[in-house]
Design a protein around this motif. Structure first.
Motif, mmCIF file in Angstrom:
data_model
loop_
_atom_site.group_PDB
_atom_site.id
_atom_site.type_symbol
_atom_site.label_atom_id
_atom_site.label_comp_id
_atom_site.label_asym_id
_atom_site.label_seq_id
_atom_site.Cartn_x
_atom_site.Cartn_y
_atom_site.Cartn_z
ATOM 1 N N THR A 3 -49.962 -3.609 57.180
ATOM 2 C CA THR A 3 -50.850 -3.490 56.022
ATOM 3 C C THR A 3 -51.468 -2.094 56.015
ATOM 4 N N LEU A 4 -51.324 -1.394 54.900
ATOM 5 C CA LEU A 4 -51.840 -0.033 54.777
ATOM 6 C C LEU A 4 -53.184 0.021 54.056
ATOM 7 N N LEU A 5 -53.444 -0.958 53.194
ATOM 8 C CA LEU A 5 -54.691 -1.004 52.435
ATOM 9 C C LEU A 5 -55.088 -2.456 52.242
ATOM 10 N N SER A 6 -56.312 -2.794 52.644
ATOM 11 C CA SER A 6 -56.828 -4.148 52.494
ATOM 12 C C SER A 6 -58.135 -4.107 51.718
ATOM 13 N N VAL A 7 -58.238 -4.921 50.683
ATOM 14 C CA VAL A 7 -59.423 -4.987 49.831
ATOM 15 C C VAL A 7 -59.938 -6.423 49.843
ATOM 16 N N SER A 23 -59.600 -8.935 45.566
ATOM 17 C CA SER A 23 -59.047 -8.980 46.919
ATOM 18 C C SER A 23 -57.524 -8.850 46.855
ATOM 19 N N PHE A 24 -56.969 -8.014 47.695
ATOM 20 C CA PHE A 24 -55.513 -7.900 47.818
ATOM 21 C C PHE A 24 -55.195 -7.099 49.062
ATOM 22 N N ALA A 25 -53.940 -7.165 49.488
ATOM 23 C CA ALA A 25 -53.450 -6.364 50.606
ATOM 24 C C ALA A 25 -52.178 -5.657 50.174
ATOM 25 N N LEU A 26 -52.040 -4.429 50.622
ATOM 26 C CA LEU A 26 -50.885 -3.596 50.274
ATOM 27 C C LEU A 26 -50.220 -3.159 51.568
ATOM 28 N N ALA A 27 -48.957 -3.531 51.733
ATOM 29 C CA ALA A 27 -48.235 -3.253 52.971
ATOM 30 C C ALA A 27 -47.173 -2.189 52.763
ATOM 31 N N GLU A 28 -46.596 -1.734 53.847
ATOM 32 C CA GLU A 28 -45.515 -0.766 53.793
ATOM 33 C C GLU A 28 -44.410 -1.267 52.869
ATOM 34 N N GLY A 29 -43.916 -0.376 52.012
ATOM 35 C CA GLY A 29 -42.821 -0.719 51.124
ATOM 36 C C GLY A 29 -43.217 -1.494 49.885
ATOM 37 N N VAL A 138 -50.220 5.988 51.109
ATOM 38 C CA VAL A 138 -50.621 5.133 49.989
ATOM 39 C C VAL A 138 -50.952 6.003 48.786
ATOM 40 N N TRP A 139 -50.212 5.810 47.703
ATOM 41 C CA TRP A 139 -50.455 6.558 46.471
ATOM 42 C C TRP A 139 -51.254 5.685 45.512
ATOM 43 N N LEU A 140 -52.382 6.194 45.043
ATOM 44 C CA LEU A 140 -53.199 5.545 44.025
ATOM 45 C C LEU A 140 -52.959 6.288 42.721
ATOM 46 N N LEU A 141 -52.322 5.641 41.753
ATOM 47 C CA LEU A 141 -51.810 6.329 40.572
ATOM 48 C C LEU A 141 -52.413 5.745 39.305
ATOM 49 N N GLY A 168 -43.826 3.875 52.511
ATOM 50 C CA GLY A 168 -45.063 4.118 51.789
ATOM 51 C C GLY A 168 -45.444 2.929 50.933
ATOM 52 N N ALA A 169 -46.530 3.084 50.176
ATOM 53 C CA ALA A 169 -47.005 2.023 49.291
ATOM 54 C C ALA A 169 -47.677 2.675 48.091
ATOM 55 N N ALA A 170 -47.867 1.890 47.027
ATOM 56 C CA ALA A 170 -48.464 2.441 45.820
ATOM 57 C C ALA A 170 -49.261 1.374 45.081
#
Length: 213
Positions: A3-7, A23-29, A138-141, A168-170
Motif C-alpha cells: 500500500t502506497l497511500l492510505s486514507v 476512506s480508501f487505499a492505493l497500492a502498487e500498480g 504516487v501521482w495525484l492528477l 507506481g500508483a495514481a
C-alpha cells in the motif's frame, strides 16, 4: 501488493467542509479515478493529499517523498526551454535525467523551444512530463488531459499504464476514459459534507504555487 497511500475517514475543506468520511487505499500498480459533479471537492481532496492545505479530520498515511501532484496549472517558466524547464523540476526533486521524459512525451523536436512559444497542448505535455522526472511513486492528477488532443491523450494514457506497470500508483480526477484496466472508480458524491458544518479555524488557501508539488 504494498500500500502506497492510505486514507482513513478523511475530511477536507476549503472554507466550509466539502468532503468527509473518505476512506480508501492505493497500492502498487493501482489507479483510482475520482468522479463526482463539478464543485464537489475533487481538487480540494487532491490538494489536501499533496500537503497544499491542512487535513480537516482523519488520517493520511504514505511513504515519505512518495507523492507528486499535477494540478490545473502547467507550472512552467515561460523564458526557459522545454529541456531547461524539466531540468529545473528534476533538480527540485534531487534528480538530473530529463531525456527519457522528453522522448516519452513526444517533445524531442521541441526540446530547445522556449515554453512561451508552445501551444496549449504542448505546454500540457511538458507539464505532464514533469511527473517523469520526479521519481515519485504516487501521482495525484487533477484533470491531466485538459488541452490535449486525442493523440496526446492516448500518449499520456500509455505513460500512465507504464507507471502503474512499474509499481507506481495514481489518483486521478478526470471524466475522460483513459482505458486503464487497473483503474477503479471512486464516486465522491456520498462523501459530500453537511454544508452547515464549518471548517476548523486556520483552514483556507495556502499561499504558494500549487501547480506541482
Amino acid at each position: 501488493m504494498t500500500t502506497l497511500l492510505s486514507v482513513q475517514d478523511l475530511a477536507v475543506a476549503r472554507g466550509l467542509r466539502t468532503l468527509e468520511g473518505v476512506s480508501f487505499a492505493l497500492a502498487e500498480g493501482q489507479a483510482i479515478i475520482l468522479r463526482g459533479p463539478n464543485g464537489l471537492g475533487k481538487t480540494t481532496l487532491l490538494r489536501t493529499l499533496a500537503g497544499l492545505q491542512p487535513v480537516a479530520a482523519g488520517q493520511v498515511v504514505h511513504e515519505p517523498s512518495a507523492l507528486a501532484y499535477a494540478g490545473h496549472a502547467d507550472g512552467l517558466k515561460s523564458a526557459l526551454s522545454v529541456t531547461e524547464n524539466l531540468r529545473f523540476w528534476a533538480g527540485v526533486f534531487g534528480r538530473t535525467e530529463v531525456g527519457p521524459a522528453i522522448e516519452r512525451m513526444n517533445l524531442s523536436n521541441l526540446a530547445a523551444r522556449p515554453a512561451h512559444m508552445l501551444s496549449a497542448g504542448q505546454k500540457r505535455r511538458l507539464g505532464l512530463a514533469r511527473l517523469l522526472v520526479t521519481g515519485r511513486k504516487v501521482w495525484l492528477l487533477d484533470e491531466p488531459t485538459v488541452s490535449l488532443d486525442t493523440q496526446s491523450v492516448a500518449l499520456f494514457a500509455g505513460v500512465l499504464r507504464d507507471h502503474l506497470g512499474a509499481g507506481g500508483a495514481a489518483l486521478i480526477a478526470t471524466h475522460i476514459d483513459l482505458g486503464l484496466p487497473e483503474g477503479r472508480i471512486l464516486d465522491l458524491t456520498p462523501f459530500r459534507a453537511d454544508p452547515a458544518r464549518k471548517a476548523p479555524r486556520g483552514d483556507g488557501p495556502v499561499g504558494f504555487n500549487e501547480a506541482f508539488a
